[in-house]
Design an enzyme around this catalytic site. Structure first.
Site, PDB file in Angstrom:
ATOM      1  N   HIS A  54     -59.025  43.760   3.390  1.00 43.67           N
ATOM      2  CA  HIS A  54     -59.490  44.435   4.601  1.00 43.67           C
ATOM      3  C   HIS A  54     -60.308  43.464   5.442  1.00 43.67           C
ATOM      4  CE1 HIS A  54     -62.958  45.015   1.957  1.00 43.67           C
ATOM      5  NE2 HIS A  54     -63.691  45.463   2.965  1.00 43.67           N
ATOM      6  N   HIS A  56     -63.383  43.196   6.658  1.00 40.55           N
ATOM      7  CA  HIS A  56     -64.822  42.904   6.640  1.00 40.55           C
ATOM      8  C   HIS A  56     -65.103  41.430   6.346  1.00 40.55           C
ATOM      9  CE1 HIS A  56     -65.912  47.402   5.937  1.00 40.55           C
ATOM     10  NE2 HIS A  56     -65.780  47.099   7.214  1.00 40.55           N
ATOM     11  N   ASP A  58     -67.177  39.823   4.588  1.00 43.14           N
ATOM     12  CA  ASP A  58     -67.362  39.334   3.213  1.00 43.14           C
ATOM     13  C   ASP A  58     -66.042  39.294   2.438  1.00 43.14           C
ATOM     14  OD1 ASP A  58     -67.598  42.218   3.429  1.00 43.14           O
ATOM     15  OD2 ASP A  58     -68.306  42.271   1.360  1.00 43.14           O
ATOM     16  N   HIS A  59     -64.923  39.567   3.115  1.00 41.32           N
ATOM     17  CA  HIS A  59     -63.605  39.483   2.478  1.00 41.32           C
ATOM     18  C   HIS A  59     -62.664  38.527   3.205  1.00 41.32           C
ATOM     19  CE1 HIS A  59     -64.498  42.898  -0.246  1.00 41.32           C
ATOM     20  NE2 HIS A  59     -65.386  43.116   0.710  1.00 41.32           N
ATOM     21  N   HIS A 113     -62.156  53.238   3.668  1.00 44.25           N
ATOM     22  CA  HIS A 113     -63.263  52.284   3.851  1.00 44.25           C
ATOM     23  C   HIS A 113     -63.038  51.574   5.185  1.00 44.25           C
ATOM     24  CE1 HIS A 113     -66.354  49.381   2.826  1.00 44.25           C
ATOM     25  NE2 HIS A 113     -65.509  48.392   2.977  1.00 44.25           N
ATOM     26  N   ASP A 132     -62.566  46.969  -1.410  1.00 41.36           N
ATOM     27  CA  ASP A 132     -63.732  47.859  -1.355  1.00 41.36           C
ATOM     28  C   ASP A 132     -63.311  49.331  -1.339  1.00 41.36           C
ATOM     29  OD1 ASP A 132     -65.269  45.608  -1.244  1.00 41.36           O
ATOM     30  OD2 ASP A 132     -66.083  45.973   0.764  1.00 41.36           O
ATOM     31  N   HIS A 170     -66.507  43.772  -5.378  1.00 41.57           N
ATOM     32  CA  HIS A 170     -67.948  43.535  -5.550  1.00 41.57           C
ATOM     33  C   HIS A 170     -68.380  43.799  -6.992  1.00 41.57           C
ATOM     34  CE1 HIS A 170     -69.327  43.268  -1.272  1.00 41.57           C
ATOM     35  NE2 HIS A 170     -68.225  43.978  -1.048  1.00 41.57           N
TER      36      HIS A 170
HETATM   37 FE    FE Z   1     -67.165  44.211   0.865  1.00 36.57          FE
HETATM   38 ZN    ZN Z   2     -65.778  46.136   2.961  1.00 38.92          ZN
END
Ligand code: FE
Ligand code: ZN
Length: 259
Positions: A54, A56, A58-59, A113, A132, A170
């Site tokens: 996805h 975001h 942090d990905h 999400h 996530d 995570h």
């Molecule tokens: Fe994340």
């Molecule tokens: Zn995320």
């Protein structure tokens, strides 16, 4: 397939997937390129693809640096998220195949999400990368979808074979299971798993992978049919009707947001 978790940022995992036969490798979700490229060099494999779950940061935040280092890299990401995934070259949809060397994954669309969130499922390897959406012991926040949509997405994952290994985005497992235990103190599988996870974390070790069987036994977001869980939620939220599974799920999500 060898699967190597590569820690990213404070609590993210990238996963390096290696096809032992061809030496081809892919990375699922990269926030920081350097540790991933170090692992690729150390193992002498050829990184050919990024599989983004996805959009975001942090990905996918590491994609531009990965592409600078390896300009021919394929970057797979959800067609629905395409403009938001840096460097995307291959737009994938539900059911699409993705190849890494001789390995084959299938894309599973699991929105809520984010609206275009996908999982990558490797049936012959009994492994799924859930980003996530499904965490060990929990699920992602509902940023771009509602409770009913998240329930449907989680149900798709829960329908995979019980021995499927679950690799999530995570390291949230310990806190997730502590919350779960407040709703189902009588769940023996949950107590045992929490104890095992606490032991792993004391040793600084990852709690991934989980399995689909473990998640069905311990994850409160897959257990809205548990009478104990329903009673705990309705004790805290008396307005939730006994037979309303979506309202129950939404209440669990809200309680977790405040935990
Ligand atoms: Fe994340
Ligand atoms: Zn995320």
């Amino acid at each position: 397939m060898e699967i190597v978790p590569v820690p990213q940022l404070s609590d993210n995992y990238a996963y390096l997937l290696i096809d032992g036969e061809t030496g081809d490798a892919a990375v699922v979700d990269c926030a920081e390129a350097a540790p991933v490229l170090d692992e690729v060099r150390r193992r002498g494999v050829r990184l050919v693809a990024v599989l983004a779950t996805h959009h975001h940061f942090d990905h996918v935040g590491g994609n531009p640096d990965l592409l600078r280092a390896l300009p021919g890299l394929r970057v797979h990401g959800s067609a629905d998220d395409a403009p938001r995934i840096p460097g995307i070259t291959h737009r994938v949809r539900d059911g699409d195949p993705v190849e890494v060397g001789r390995l084959r994954a299938r894309v599973i669309l699991i929105p809520a999400h984010t609206s275009g969130h996908v999982a990558y499922y490797f049936p012959t390897e009994r492994a799924v990368f859930t980003g996530d959406t499904l965490f060990a012991g929990g699920c992602g926040r509902l940023f771009e979808g509602d409770a009913a949509q998240m329930m449907a997405s989680l149900a798709k994952l829960a329908a995979l074979p019980d021995d499927t290994r679950v690799y999530c985005g995570h390291e949230y497992t310990e806190k997730n299971l502590r919350f779960a235990a407040t709703l189902e103190p009588g769940n023996r599988a949950l107590r045992d798993k929490l104890a095992a996870v606490e032991e792993l974390r004391r040793g600084g070790r990852p709690t991934v992978p989980s399995t689909i069987a473990d998640e069905k036994a311990t994850n409160p977001f897959l257990r809205t049919d548990s009478p104990e869980l329903a009673a705990s939620v309705r004790h805290r939220r008396p307005e939730v009707a006994a037979n309303d599974r979506v309202a129950l799920f939404a209440a669990v999500r809200q309680l977790k947001d405040r935990f």
